[in-house]
Motif scaffolding. Structure first.
Motif, mmCIF file in Angstrom:
data_model
loop_
_atom_site.group_PDB
_atom_site.id
_atom_site.type_symbol
_atom_site.label_atom_id
_atom_site.label_comp_id
_atom_site.label_asym_id
_atom_site.label_seq_id
_atom_site.Cartn_x
_atom_site.Cartn_y
_atom_site.Cartn_z
ATOM 1 N N GLN A 1 58.381 31.448 80.395
ATOM 2 C CA GLN A 1 59.804 30.942 80.124
ATOM 3 C C GLN A 1 60.730 31.952 81.110
ATOM 4 N N VAL A 2 61.405 31.181 82.113
ATOM 5 C CA VAL A 2 61.868 31.817 83.202
ATOM 6 C C VAL A 2 63.544 31.694 83.049
ATOM 7 N N ASN A 3 64.187 32.901 83.013
ATOM 8 C CA ASN A 3 65.429 32.903 83.098
ATOM 9 C C ASN A 3 66.115 32.800 84.370
ATOM 10 N N LEU A 4 66.808 31.839 84.926
ATOM 11 C CA LEU A 4 67.110 31.620 86.140
ATOM 12 C C LEU A 4 68.416 32.323 86.496
ATOM 13 N N ALA B 1 71.432 35.530 89.654
ATOM 14 C CA ALA B 1 70.728 34.186 89.705
ATOM 15 C C ALA B 1 69.504 34.584 90.423
ATOM 16 N N MET B 2 68.434 34.049 90.116
ATOM 17 C CA MET B 2 67.194 34.244 90.708
ATOM 18 C C MET B 2 66.958 33.696 91.998
ATOM 19 N N ASP B 3 66.477 34.460 93.117
ATOM 20 C CA ASP B 3 66.341 33.688 94.436
ATOM 21 C C ASP B 3 65.138 32.938 94.501
ATOM 22 N N ASP C 1 59.236 26.768 81.236
ATOM 23 C CA ASP C 1 60.257 26.710 80.286
ATOM 24 C C ASP C 1 61.475 27.398 81.092
ATOM 25 N N LEU C 2 62.228 26.581 81.353
ATOM 26 C CA LEU C 2 63.557 27.185 82.243
ATOM 27 C C LEU C 2 64.884 27.374 81.230
ATOM 28 N N PRO D 1 70.559 26.929 83.593
ATOM 29 C CA PRO D 1 69.548 27.067 84.680
ATOM 30 C C PRO D 1 69.778 26.108 85.886
ATOM 31 N N GLU D 2 70.534 24.993 85.489
ATOM 32 C CA GLU D 2 70.732 24.083 86.453
ATOM 33 C C GLU D 2 71.752 24.515 87.394
ATOM 34 N N MET D 3 72.469 25.608 87.228
ATOM 35 C CA MET D 3 73.614 26.255 88.056
ATOM 36 C C MET D 3 72.911 27.100 89.143
ATOM 37 N N ASN D 4 71.686 27.361 88.992
ATOM 38 C CA ASN D 4 71.134 28.059 89.816
ATOM 39 C C ASN D 4 70.974 27.381 91.253
ATOM 40 N N PRO D 5 71.358 27.721 92.419
ATOM 41 C CA PRO D 5 71.148 26.943 93.651
ATOM 42 C C PRO D 5 69.675 26.424 93.969
#
Length: 320
Positions: free
Chosen positions: A25-28, A50-52, A72-73, A78-82
């Motif tokens: 489970q990854v927090n973006l 935000a995760m790079d 699991d995002l 999460p969709e706002m991470n570029p």
């Protein structure tokens, strides 16, 4: 914000250990277009973490090495991470199941018009927050106007095939209680959701996940302001069921924050509680040895009663 010092103190919650790791489970990141009252992440529009892409590559390498079957995002949104689409495409190319924990409203935002098509094309499982099927309750918990926006997003998802039988596109909804209470039994609530949404709005979905609100971050602050924190913790302890210990998500799931540090669960991540297998400090995903987590201890504190109270609660819904 709620004083989290008590989450660092010893607990009478039973000691547990890990089984085989299956889910990452990854927090973006913590940026979100909403600021929900029950949010345990304290996410919102002003957050910038935000995760790079380099850290995402470490995630992908770990998934391949450990033969992880599900990514699991989560966030924030999460969709706002570029780099969201990059990660999804790479993971799906590895035949990994990808779950997007979507707040629905993001699908209606400017700049995200093509997101629904992208998710459908990549057969991403959508687990979407809809904490109630009544407008007043949703708007109270998530912000004015979010209910109607969520309905519009659900109708759009249905048009693309999400929630439709045999489409291969999974759409799950998430219920969160209002205030100081545990979720009602999941199966009857799912039936009520399906009946109400179908009859009133023509909306269909696959499964309802009933989640307990965790007494940390924004929700804990709300409880404290109302003088309800201690009574809520007592409610969780009074409804503890030991049979739920075998199914808690920390046994087969590893949580990764936006910087690549690992934790036993998403809630421990928010409290900065170190991985049970590394009690001396924070551990990066890239530093974990192959198969090192199997059988290792899990860091537990008082909030763990939230996962074992009543029917139990995990990111996959009730445990029973």
């Amino acid at each position: 914000m709620h004083n989290t010092s008590q989450h660092q103190e010893p607990t009478d919650f039973p000691a547990i250990s890990r089984s085989t790791l299956e889910i990452l489970q990854v927090n973006l990141g913590y940026r979100c277009n909403l600021s929900c009252t029950h949010c345990h992440v304290n996410a919102g529009p002003k957050r910038t973490e935000a995760m790079d892409q380099a850290t995402m590559d470490q995630v992908l390498d770990f998934i391949e090495r450990e033969n992880i079957h599900t990514l699991d995002l989560t966030g924030g949104a999460p969709e706002m991470n570029p780099h969201f689409k990059y990660l999804v495409k790479r993971a799906r190319g590895m035949n990994v199941t990808v779950i997007d924990r979507c707040n629905l409203v993001i699908l209606q935002e400017y700049g995200f018009e093509d997101l629904t098509l992208f998710l459908a094309d990549n057969q991403v499982v959508i687990t979407a927050s809809l904490p109630c099927y009544l407008q007043d309750n949703v708007d109270k918990q998530r912000g004015k106007g979010t209910f109607m926006s969520s309905l519009a997003a659900l109708k759009k998802l249905n048009r693309f095939g999400y929630g439709i039988p045999d489409s291969g596109l999974q759409l799950n909804l998430v219920f969160n209680p209002q205030g100081v209470s545990l979720p009602p039994e999941q199966q009857p609530l799912e039936q009520a959701y399906k009946k109400h949404l179908s009859e009133n709005y023509g909306i269909v979905f696959n499964k309802l996940l009933a989640l307990t609100n965790m007494p940390i971050q924004r929700f804990a602050s709300s409880l404290s302001r109302k003088g309800q924190f201690n009574s809520y913790m007592q409610l969780l302890k009074d409804n503890y069921r030991p049979e739920n210990l075998d199914s808690v998500m920390c046994r087969n799931t590893l949580s990764v924050d936006w910087q690549g540090y690992v934790y036993d669960c998403d809630f421990n991540q928010m409290l900065q509680l170190p991985l049970g297998a590394s009690p001396d400090g924070k551990t990066r995903l890239s530093d974990l040895k192959r198969g090192a987590l199997t059988g290792s201890p899990i860091t537990v504190r008082q909030h763990c009663y939230g996962c074992t109270a009543g029917q139990g609660s995990s990111c996959a819904g009730a445990l029973g």
